[in-house]
Scaffold this motif. Structure first.
Motif, PDB file in Angstrom:
ATOM      1  N   PHE A  38     -45.683 -11.547  59.082  1.00  0.00           N
ATOM      2  CA  PHE A  38     -44.892 -12.473  58.266  1.00  0.00           C
ATOM      3  C   PHE A  38     -45.772 -13.334  57.374  1.00  0.00           C
ATOM      4  CE2 PHE A  38     -41.283 -10.921  60.325  1.00  0.00           C
ATOM      5  CZ  PHE A  38     -40.176 -11.390  59.645  1.00  0.00           C
ATOM      6  N   ALA A  39     -47.007 -13.568  57.765  1.00  0.00           N
ATOM      7  CA  ALA A  39     -47.920 -14.258  56.860  1.00  0.00           C
ATOM      8  C   ALA A  39     -48.183 -13.396  55.631  1.00  0.00           C
ATOM      9  CB  ALA A  39     -49.223 -14.592  57.582  1.00  0.00           C
ATOM     10  N   ASP A  40     -48.449 -12.104  55.849  1.00  0.00           N
ATOM     11  CA  ASP A  40     -48.649 -11.174  54.724  1.00  0.00           C
ATOM     12  C   ASP A  40     -47.420 -11.126  53.822  1.00  0.00           C
ATOM     13  OD1 ASP A  40     -51.178 -10.510  55.540  1.00  0.00           O
ATOM     14  OD2 ASP A  40     -50.617  -8.632  56.498  1.00  0.00           O
ATOM     15  N   LYS A  41     -46.273 -11.088  54.472  1.00  0.00           N
ATOM     16  CA  LYS A  41     -45.026 -10.946  53.720  1.00  0.00           C
ATOM     17  C   LYS A  41     -44.708 -12.190  52.890  1.00  0.00           C
ATOM     18  CE  LYS A  41     -41.892  -8.861  56.010  1.00  0.00           C
ATOM     19  NZ  LYS A  41     -40.833  -8.532  57.004  1.00  0.00           N
ATOM     20  N   SER A  42     -45.055 -13.369  53.412  1.00  0.00           N
ATOM     21  CA  SER A  42     -44.645 -14.619  52.764  1.00  0.00           C
ATOM     22  C   SER A  42     -45.619 -15.117  51.707  1.00  0.00           C
ATOM     23  CB  SER A  42     -44.444 -15.701  53.823  1.00  0.00           C
ATOM     24  OG  SER A  42     -45.658 -15.988  54.485  1.00  0.00           O
ATOM     25  N   VAL A  43     -46.813 -14.505  51.604  1.00  0.00           N
ATOM     26  CA  VAL A  43     -47.827 -15.056  50.716  1.00  0.00           C
ATOM     27  C   VAL A  43     -47.371 -15.066  49.263  1.00  0.00           C
ATOM     28  CG1 VAL A  43     -49.038 -12.837  50.439  1.00  0.00           C
ATOM     29  CG2 VAL A  43     -50.270 -14.991  50.091  1.00  0.00           C
ATOM     30  N   LEU A  44     -46.646 -14.055  48.812  1.00  0.00           N
ATOM     31  CA  LEU A  44     -46.192 -14.032  47.415  1.00  0.00           C
ATOM     32  C   LEU A  44     -45.244 -15.190  47.137  1.00  0.00           C
ATOM     33  CD1 LEU A  44     -46.109 -12.571  44.647  1.00  0.00           C
ATOM     34  CD2 LEU A  44     -44.112 -11.330  45.505  1.00  0.00           C
ATOM     35  N   GLY A  45     -44.291 -15.420  48.050  1.00  0.00           N
ATOM     36  CA  GLY A  45     -43.353 -16.514  47.844  1.00  0.00           C
ATOM     37  C   GLY A  45     -44.037 -17.872  47.837  1.00  0.00           C
ATOM     38  N   LEU A  46     -44.996 -18.064  48.742  1.00  0.00           N
ATOM     39  CA  LEU A  46     -45.705 -19.339  48.795  1.00  0.00           C
ATOM     40  C   LEU A  46     -46.556 -19.566  47.551  1.00  0.00           C
ATOM     41  CD1 LEU A  46     -46.756 -19.217  52.554  1.00  0.00           C
ATOM     42  CD2 LEU A  46     -45.056 -20.742  51.534  1.00  0.00           C
ATOM     43  N   ALA A  47     -47.012 -18.471  46.948  1.00  0.00           N
ATOM     44  CA  ALA A  47     -47.827 -18.581  45.733  1.00  0.00           C
ATOM     45  C   ALA A  47     -47.010 -18.368  44.465  1.00  0.00           C
ATOM     46  CB  ALA A  47     -48.964 -17.556  45.779  1.00  0.00           C
ATOM     47  N   ALA A 158     -42.468 -13.746  64.364  1.00  0.00           N
ATOM     48  CA  ALA A 158     -42.105 -13.810  62.949  1.00  0.00           C
ATOM     49  C   ALA A 158     -41.919 -15.260  62.512  1.00  0.00           C
ATOM     50  CB  ALA A 158     -40.828 -13.009  62.712  1.00  0.00           C
ATOM     51  N   ALA A 159     -41.169 -16.021  63.325  1.00  0.00           N
ATOM     52  CA  ALA A 159     -40.974 -17.441  63.010  1.00  0.00           C
ATOM     53  C   ALA A 159     -42.297 -18.183  63.077  1.00  0.00           C
ATOM     54  CB  ALA A 159     -39.965 -18.054  63.970  1.00  0.00           C
ATOM     55  N   LEU A 160     -43.107 -17.849  64.085  1.00  0.00           N
ATOM     56  CA  LEU A 160     -44.416 -18.489  64.230  1.00  0.00           C
ATOM     57  C   LEU A 160     -45.313 -18.139  63.041  1.00  0.00           C
ATOM     58  CD1 LEU A 160     -46.038 -20.238  66.200  1.00  0.00           C
ATOM     59  CD2 LEU A 160     -46.876 -18.133  67.255  1.00  0.00           C
ATOM     60  N   GLY A 161     -45.176 -16.903  62.531  1.00  0.00           N
ATOM     61  CA  GLY A 161     -45.960 -16.501  61.373  1.00  0.00           C
ATOM     62  C   GLY A 161     -45.681 -17.383  60.173  1.00  0.00           C
ATOM     63  N   THR A 162     -44.396 -17.648  59.921  1.00  0.00           N
ATOM     64  CA  THR A 162     -44.049 -18.526  58.813  1.00  0.00           C
ATOM     65  C   THR A 162     -44.453 -19.959  59.110  1.00  0.00           C
ATOM     66  OG1 THR A 162     -42.170 -17.079  58.344  1.00  0.00           O
ATOM     67  CG2 THR A 162     -42.168 -19.240  57.302  1.00  0.00           C
ATOM     68  N   LEU A 163     -44.270 -20.383  60.375  1.00  0.00           N
ATOM     69  CA  LEU A 163     -44.638 -21.737  60.786  1.00  0.00           C
ATOM     70  C   LEU A 163     -46.118 -22.005  60.527  1.00  0.00           C
ATOM     71  CD1 LEU A 163     -43.565 -24.294  62.346  1.00  0.00           C
ATOM     72  CD2 LEU A 163     -44.422 -23.201  64.414  1.00  0.00           C
ATOM     73  N   ILE A 164     -46.953 -21.017  60.856  1.00  0.00           N
ATOM     74  CA  ILE A 164     -48.395 -21.166  60.668  1.00  0.00           C
ATOM     75  C   ILE A 164     -48.792 -20.897  59.224  1.00  0.00           C
ATOM     76  CG2 ILE A 164     -50.646 -20.197  61.300  1.00  0.00           C
ATOM     77  CD1 ILE A 164     -49.455 -19.597  64.064  1.00  0.00           C
ATOM     78  N   ALA A 165     -48.198 -19.855  58.642  1.00  0.00           N
ATOM     79  CA  ALA A 165     -48.617 -19.426  57.307  1.00  0.00           C
ATOM     80  C   ALA A 165     -48.289 -20.444  56.239  1.00  0.00           C
ATOM     81  CB  ALA A 165     -47.956 -18.086  56.964  1.00  0.00           C
ATOM     82  N   ALA A 166     -47.119 -21.080  56.337  1.00  0.00           N
ATOM     83  CA  ALA A 166     -46.702 -21.978  55.263  1.00  0.00           C
ATOM     84  C   ALA A 166     -47.737 -23.066  54.985  1.00  0.00           C
ATOM     85  CB  ALA A 166     -45.336 -22.584  55.583  1.00  0.00           C
ATOM     86  N   PRO A 167     -48.175 -23.841  55.984  1.00  0.00           N
ATOM     87  CA  PRO A 167     -49.175 -24.869  55.660  1.00  0.00           C
ATOM     88  C   PRO A 167     -50.565 -24.309  55.373  1.00  0.00           C
ATOM     89  CG  PRO A 167     -48.665 -24.898  58.015  1.00  0.00           C
ATOM     90  CD  PRO A 167     -47.687 -23.964  57.371  1.00  0.00           C
ATOM     91  N   LEU A 168     -50.999 -23.297  56.137  1.00  0.00           N
ATOM     92  CA  LEU A 168     -52.353 -22.780  55.949  1.00  0.00           C
ATOM     93  C   LEU A 168     -52.501 -22.051  54.618  1.00  0.00           C
ATOM     94  CD1 LEU A 168     -53.378 -21.506  59.502  1.00  0.00           C
ATOM     95  CD2 LEU A 168     -54.026 -23.627  58.335  1.00  0.00           C
ATOM     96  N   VAL A 169     -51.534 -21.186  54.310  1.00  0.00           N
ATOM     97  CA  VAL A 169     -51.614 -20.442  53.050  1.00  0.00           C
ATOM     98  C   VAL A 169     -51.466 -21.387  51.865  1.00  0.00           C
ATOM     99  CG1 VAL A 169     -50.485 -18.669  51.647  1.00  0.00           C
ATOM    100  CG2 VAL A 169     -50.860 -18.271  54.077  1.00  0.00           C
ATOM    101  N   THR A 170     -50.567 -22.369  52.011  1.00  0.00           N
ATOM    102  CA  THR A 170     -50.410 -23.352  50.933  1.00  0.00           C
ATOM    103  C   THR A 170     -51.695 -24.138  50.724  1.00  0.00           C
ATOM    104  OG1 THR A 170     -48.040 -23.555  51.380  1.00  0.00           O
ATOM    105  CG2 THR A 170     -49.070 -25.340  50.144  1.00  0.00           C
ATOM    106  N   TRP A 171     -52.379 -24.489  51.822  1.00  0.00           N
ATOM    107  CA  TRP A 171     -53.665 -25.190  51.710  1.00  0.00           C
ATOM    108  C   TRP A 171     -54.694 -24.319  50.981  1.00  0.00           C
ATOM    109  CZ3 TRP A 171     -58.168 -23.706  54.630  1.00  0.00           C
ATOM    110  CH2 TRP A 171     -59.274 -24.524  54.401  1.00  0.00           C
TER     111      TRP A 171
END
Length: 441
Positions: A38-47, A158-171
């Motif tokens: 889910f981190a891989d999947k969400s990176v485009l949306g976060l960016a 999956a939820a944890l992936g977004t939970l972790i990815a959102a702040p880290l990837v955004t940073w």
């Protein structure tokens, strides 16, 4: 049939402690697998915002790039589902994550719409089977009556992936540029693949390890797929996938452009929503187990729960664009995108009850392939609606109303159609005095 049924039960009672420890190690690995997924999947949306600004993309073009993730998503889910009857889960999950790593690389070489799309198409092809095949791998380590918690943990990843990815990837995006997020995720995917190759193995409940009970039974796929339970499970997955595809593609951009949130505030809000989904998953799992232990049928304990979750999320989706107060609107957004989290493990559980173990991987692939089709439509349709509406706000409102209607319809179909006990009897999977132990596979 009595001797075969008794033999089928022996693995449940004879599993050594080492196997139980290994089962939870595999569970932890698969939770990590879903986090990376889910981190891989969400990176485009976060960016999305910096990518659209740098490359000058319209909403429709960005929506097309986002939808391209699903061009091969469903097809690969179907194909790998059938391959899973012949190839071990160890090999399948290893190959998937290696491809995830490779898929992040094109945009690092040349940042353009073609390379963005190429990477997303390749990533989608490799992630199409991810949820179904990791669940299939997990089921090989647990008997049917002990799958609710591992299933919830798998989807919780999956939820944890977004939970972790959102702040880290955004940073990473804010401090080092959006390309750094792609590079980091490529390395993380490759590391997981190497570790899995070392510790990942198929479990004692793999149908290839035993040909007893229903383990060796095979039925025509047409009969299985046309049961109300499978069709209803596809419907609930379809409704959930519409919300999830919008959440990955458009929710970060919506929070930033329509609610005037900063990148950090948007990431925090998405993490809170993901945390809500995770808590809900962990709360529903023991509830489902408790209901089943008290004799509540699977139709109501797992079928109705997933259906009502999709309907409730659809109502919240249609309502929040019309709420002006920020607090209540965020609560409704959380319900719209968070309630559907419980649907994913439960639709696999209801499907598994009407599928022989030898065909489970293939049917999981088919259900996942059909259930995730909204990803091919919803992101692009949303971008088109935003571009053609009088204002972006009006376009978003129309898109969320469409999503709510789809989700309500899908949830109602699922509530009516899912009846695992009835369909298992019709297929001949109800093998006597302990049906739950043989029909769940």
């Amino acid at each position: 049939m009595a001797p075969r049924t008794a033999t089928a039960q022996s693995p449940h009672t004879a599993a050594p402690a080492a196997d139980r420890r290994r089962a939870w190690l595999i569970t932890a690995m698969i939770v990590a697998f879903m986090v990376v997924n889910f981190a891989d999947k969400s990176v485009l949306g976060l960016a999305a915002v910096p990518i659209m600004e740098e490359l000058g993309l319209s909403n429709s073009t960005y929506g097309l790039v986002s939808s391209s993730f699903f061009f091969l998503f469903s097809v690969s889910g179907l194909l790998v589902g059938f391959l899973s009857t012949r190839i071990s889960s160890r090999v399948l999950l290893f190959v998937m994550t290696v491809v995830w790593a490779v898929a992040q690389l094109p945009v690092l070489l040349v940042a353009s719409v073609p390379t963005l799309m190429a990477g997303r198409i390749l990533l989608g092809a490799a992630e199409g089977p991810a949820a179904s095949m990791s669940m299939h791998a997990l089921y090989k380590w647990f008997p049917p009556e002990r799958r609710a918690l591992p299933s919830a943990l798998q989807i919780g990843g999956a939820a944890l992936g977004t939970l972790i990815a959102a702040p880290l990837v955004t940073w990473l995006i804010d401090d080092f540029g959006w390309r750094s997020a792609y590079a980091t995720l490529a390395v993380v995917s490759a590391c997981w693949a190497l570790l899995w190759w070392r510790v990942g193995h198929d479990g004692p409940y793999d149908h290839r390890h035993t040909d007893t009970g229903t383990g060796g039974l095979r039925l025509p796929y047409r009969r299985i797929l046309l049961t109300g339970t499978v069709l209803g499970s596809v419907a609930s997955a379809f409704g959930a996938a519409w919300a999830l595809s919008l959440s990955h593609a458009w929710l970060p951009a919506y929070l930033r452009t329509q609610l005037d949130m900063s990148a950090a505030a948007s990431a925090t809000a998405i993490s809170v929503m993901s945390g809500f989904g995770l808590v809900l998953l962990l709360a529903v799992s023991p509830l489902v187990d408790a209901m089943k232990s008290r004799g509540v049928s699977s139709r109501w304990s797992s079928g109705a729960v997933q259906s009502i979750a999709v309907c409730g999320a659809g109502c919240a989706m249609a309502a929040f664009p019309f709420v002006d107060a920020t607090g209540p609107r965020l609560v409704l957004i959380t319900l719209a995108f968070g309630l559907v989290a419980v649907t994913i493990p439960l639709h696999y559980m209801t499907t598994a009850e009407v599928v022989p173990p030898a065909q489970r991987g293939a049917v999981f692939g088919i259900v996942a392939g059909l259930g995730t089709l909204p990803g091919l439509v919803a992101p692009f349709l949303t971008g088109h609606l935003i571009d053609t509406a009088g204002t972006p706000a009006a376009g978003y409102t129309t898109a969320f109303l469409v999503a709510g209607a789809v989700m309500l319809t899908a949830g109602a179909v699922a509530l009516t159609a899912i009846r695992p006990e009835r369909d298992a009897r019709r297929l001949g999977l109800d093998a006597g005095p302990r049906p739950s132990s043989v029909s769940g596979g």
